[in-house]
Design a protein around this motif. Structure first.
Motif, PDB file in Angstrom:
ATOM      1  N   LEU A  71     -16.690  51.972 -36.098  1.00  0.00           N
ATOM      2  CA  LEU A  71     -16.051  53.033 -35.319  1.00  0.00           C
ATOM      3  C   LEU A  71     -16.683  53.116 -33.928  1.00  0.00           C
ATOM      4  N   PHE A  72     -17.998  53.028 -33.903  1.00  0.00           N
ATOM      5  CA  PHE A  72     -18.722  53.073 -32.627  1.00  0.00           C
ATOM      6  C   PHE A  72     -18.312  51.900 -31.745  1.00  0.00           C
ATOM      7  N   ARG A  73     -18.306  50.703 -32.352  1.00  0.00           N
ATOM      8  CA  ARG A  73     -17.949  49.493 -31.579  1.00  0.00           C
ATOM      9  C   ARG A  73     -16.517  49.581 -31.062  1.00  0.00           C
ATOM     10  N   ALA A  74     -15.626  50.087 -31.902  1.00  0.00           N
ATOM     11  CA  ALA A  74     -14.217  50.200 -31.503  1.00  0.00           C
ATOM     12  C   ALA A  74     -14.091  51.106 -30.279  1.00  0.00           C
ATOM     13  N   LYS A  75     -14.810  52.230 -30.309  1.00  0.00           N
ATOM     14  CA  LYS A  75     -14.718  53.172 -29.187  1.00  0.00           C
ATOM     15  C   LYS A  75     -15.333  52.572 -27.924  1.00  0.00           C
ATOM     16  N   GLU A  76     -16.461  51.872 -28.105  1.00  0.00           N
ATOM     17  CA  GLU A  76     -17.107  51.239 -26.950  1.00  0.00           C
ATOM     18  C   GLU A  76     -16.178  50.211 -26.308  1.00  0.00           C
ATOM     19  N   GLU A  77     -15.538  49.402 -27.170  1.00  0.00           N
ATOM     20  CA  GLU A  77     -14.644  48.365 -26.635  1.00  0.00           C
ATOM     21  C   GLU A  77     -13.435  48.986 -25.929  1.00  0.00           C
ATOM     22  N   LEU A  78     -12.930  50.086 -26.508  1.00  0.00           N
ATOM     23  CA  LEU A  78     -11.794  50.758 -25.866  1.00  0.00           C
ATOM     24  C   LEU A  78     -12.208  51.360 -24.524  1.00  0.00           C
ATOM     25  N   LYS A  79     -13.408  51.975 -24.503  1.00  0.00           N
ATOM     26  CA  LYS A  79     -13.905  52.571 -23.251  1.00  0.00           C
ATOM     27  C   LYS A  79     -14.032  51.501 -22.175  1.00  0.00           C
ATOM     28  N   ALA A  80     -14.604  50.355 -22.570  1.00  0.00           N
ATOM     29  CA  ALA A  80     -14.784  49.259 -21.618  1.00  0.00           C
ATOM     30  C   ALA A  80     -13.435  48.785 -21.093  1.00  0.00           C
ATOM     31  N   PHE A  81     -12.455  48.701 -21.993  1.00  0.00           N
ATOM     32  CA  PHE A  81     -11.118  48.258 -21.602  1.00  0.00           C
ATOM     33  C   PHE A  81     -10.492  49.246 -20.620  1.00  0.00           C
ATOM     34  N   LEU A  82     -10.633  50.543 -20.931  1.00  0.00           N
ATOM     35  CA  LEU A  82     -10.054  51.577 -20.059  1.00  0.00           C
ATOM     36  C   LEU A  82     -10.729  51.575 -18.696  1.00  0.00           C
ATOM     37  N   GLU A  83     -12.053  51.428 -18.696  1.00  0.00           N
ATOM     38  CA  GLU A  83     -12.800  51.390 -17.432  1.00  0.00           C
ATOM     39  C   GLU A  83     -12.308  50.231 -16.571  1.00  0.00           C
ATOM     40  N   ALA A  84     -12.183  49.069 -17.213  1.00  0.00           N
ATOM     41  CA  ALA A  84     -11.753  47.877 -16.486  1.00  0.00           C
ATOM     42  C   ALA A  84     -10.374  48.097 -15.875  1.00  0.00           C
ATOM     43  N   HIS A  85      -9.489  48.736 -16.646  1.00  0.00           N
ATOM     44  CA  HIS A  85      -8.137  48.973 -16.134  1.00  0.00           C
ATOM     45  C   HIS A  85      -8.138  49.999 -15.005  1.00  0.00           C
ATOM     46  N   ARG A  86      -8.991  51.028 -15.161  1.00  0.00           N
ATOM     47  CA  ARG A  86      -9.072  52.069 -14.129  1.00  0.00           C
ATOM     48  C   ARG A  86      -9.569  51.447 -12.815  1.00  0.00           C
ATOM     49  N   ASP A  87     -10.607  50.605 -12.949  1.00  0.00           N
ATOM     50  CA  ASP A  87     -11.155  49.944 -11.755  1.00  0.00           C
ATOM     51  C   ASP A  87     -10.106  49.057 -11.103  1.00  0.00           C
ATOM     52  N   HIS A  88      -9.363  48.356 -11.967  1.00  0.00           N
ATOM     53  CA  HIS A  88      -8.347  47.436 -11.467  1.00  0.00           C
ATOM     54  C   HIS A  88      -7.272  48.203 -10.684  1.00  0.00           C
ATOM     55  N   ARG A  89      -6.914  49.394 -11.200  1.00  0.00           N
ATOM     56  CA  ARG A  89      -5.864  50.184 -10.535  1.00  0.00           C
ATOM     57  C   ARG A  89      -6.331  50.768  -9.217  1.00  0.00           C
ATOM     58  N   THR A  90      -7.624  51.146  -9.165  1.00  0.00           N
ATOM     59  CA  THR A  90      -8.105  51.806  -7.953  1.00  0.00           C
ATOM     60  C   THR A  90      -8.416  50.813  -6.836  1.00  0.00           C
ATOM     61  N   GLN A  91      -8.449  49.504  -7.189  1.00  0.00           N
ATOM     62  CA  GLN A  91      -8.742  48.509  -6.152  1.00  0.00           C
ATOM     63  C   GLN A  91      -7.565  48.319  -5.215  1.00  0.00           C
TER      64      GLN A  91
END
Lengths: 170, 78
Positions: free
Chosen positions: A150-170
């Motif tokens: 559960l912890f790993r799943a949330k971490e991976e999702l957070k990382a994915f969301l962060e990456a997408h957020r960064d990609h959008r703000t660029q």
């Protein structure tokens, strides 16, 4: 334990199908895995000893079938096209948050990148609202493994969301 | 029973995703009927011989290649 196939199927078919739709990410694959799951259930029903509840037993078969299907196909198709996952807009336009909608789409995309075992615990914990102990029984692993997945799943999702957020703000 | 459901943003989004995807999903009637009435597709009678046949073909190919090469000639010359 004597169980009638039809009774067993009627008692858990919708629950298994809902799990498979969430797990496979699309209804076409969910249909295929649903069929193969219940073919196996029918085949192995005479040897079912009742160690677990019938629904848990069928769910385990479904999880195994979903994993082997994914290995065979090596891919999963999205259930929802972009936009389908948006929360529905009320007639008065209330209840629609475009920022959240965009993020929900990202979550759907992030889910598709998660390995099946991580997706399973997310589904059982957040959608079925099961306890760690119950999930452990379903996936046949210790409670500690469920927590770490559960912890790993949330971490991976957070990382994915962060990456997408960064990609959008660029 | 241990359950820790925090209401942080990610967890809320995960729940929203699942509700959008899975809520109200029912097995299509035709699929239910199909599973109830259809028996598991049987493998062909010859399916069990497939690995044996593959092994035999591989062995035969190896022998042909070996026989047509100079290796046998060299071995028999000793």
């Amino acid at each position: 334990m004597l169980l009638d196939f039809e009774t067993l199927m009627n008692s858990c078919a919708h629950e298994i199908y809902a799990y498979l739709v969430a797990r496979m990410g699309n209804r076409f694959d969910a249909d295929d895995v649903f069929q193969s799951t219940f073919f196996k259930v029918r085949h192995f029903l005479p040897s079912f000893r009742g160690d677990a509840s019938p629904t848990t037993w069928v769910m385990r078969i479904a999880m195994n079938e979903a994993s082997s299907f994914r290995r065979r196909k090596g891919r999963e198709l999205p259930l929802l096209t972009p936009g389908d996952a948006l929360p529905s807009l009320g007639t008065d336009g209330v209840g629609y948050d475009p920022v959240q909608a965009e993020t929900v789409q990202d979550i759907a995309a992030g889910m598709r990148h998660l390995p099946g075992d991580l997706r399973d615990v997310l589904y059982f914990y957040y959608y079925k609202e099961m306890s760690y102990e119950r999930i452990a029984e379903y996936v046949g692993k210790p409670v500690g493994t469920v927590k770490s997945r559960l912890f790993r799943a949330k971490e991976e999702l957070k990382a994915f969301l962060e990456a997408h957020r960064d990609h959008r703000t660029q | 029973m241990t359950t820790e459901h925090n209401d942080d943003e990610l967890e809320q989004l995960v729940r929203t995703h699942y509700h959008a995807t899975v809520d109200g999903v029912r097995v299509p009637e035709d699929l239910l009927r199909q599973v109830l009435t259809t028996t598991e597709p049987q493998r062909g009678r010859t399916a069990r011989w497939a690995p044996v046949l593959a092994f035999a073909l591989a062995g035969a190919s190896f022998l042909i290649i070996l026989g047509s090469s100079r290796v046998v000639e060299v071995l028999f010359s000793f």
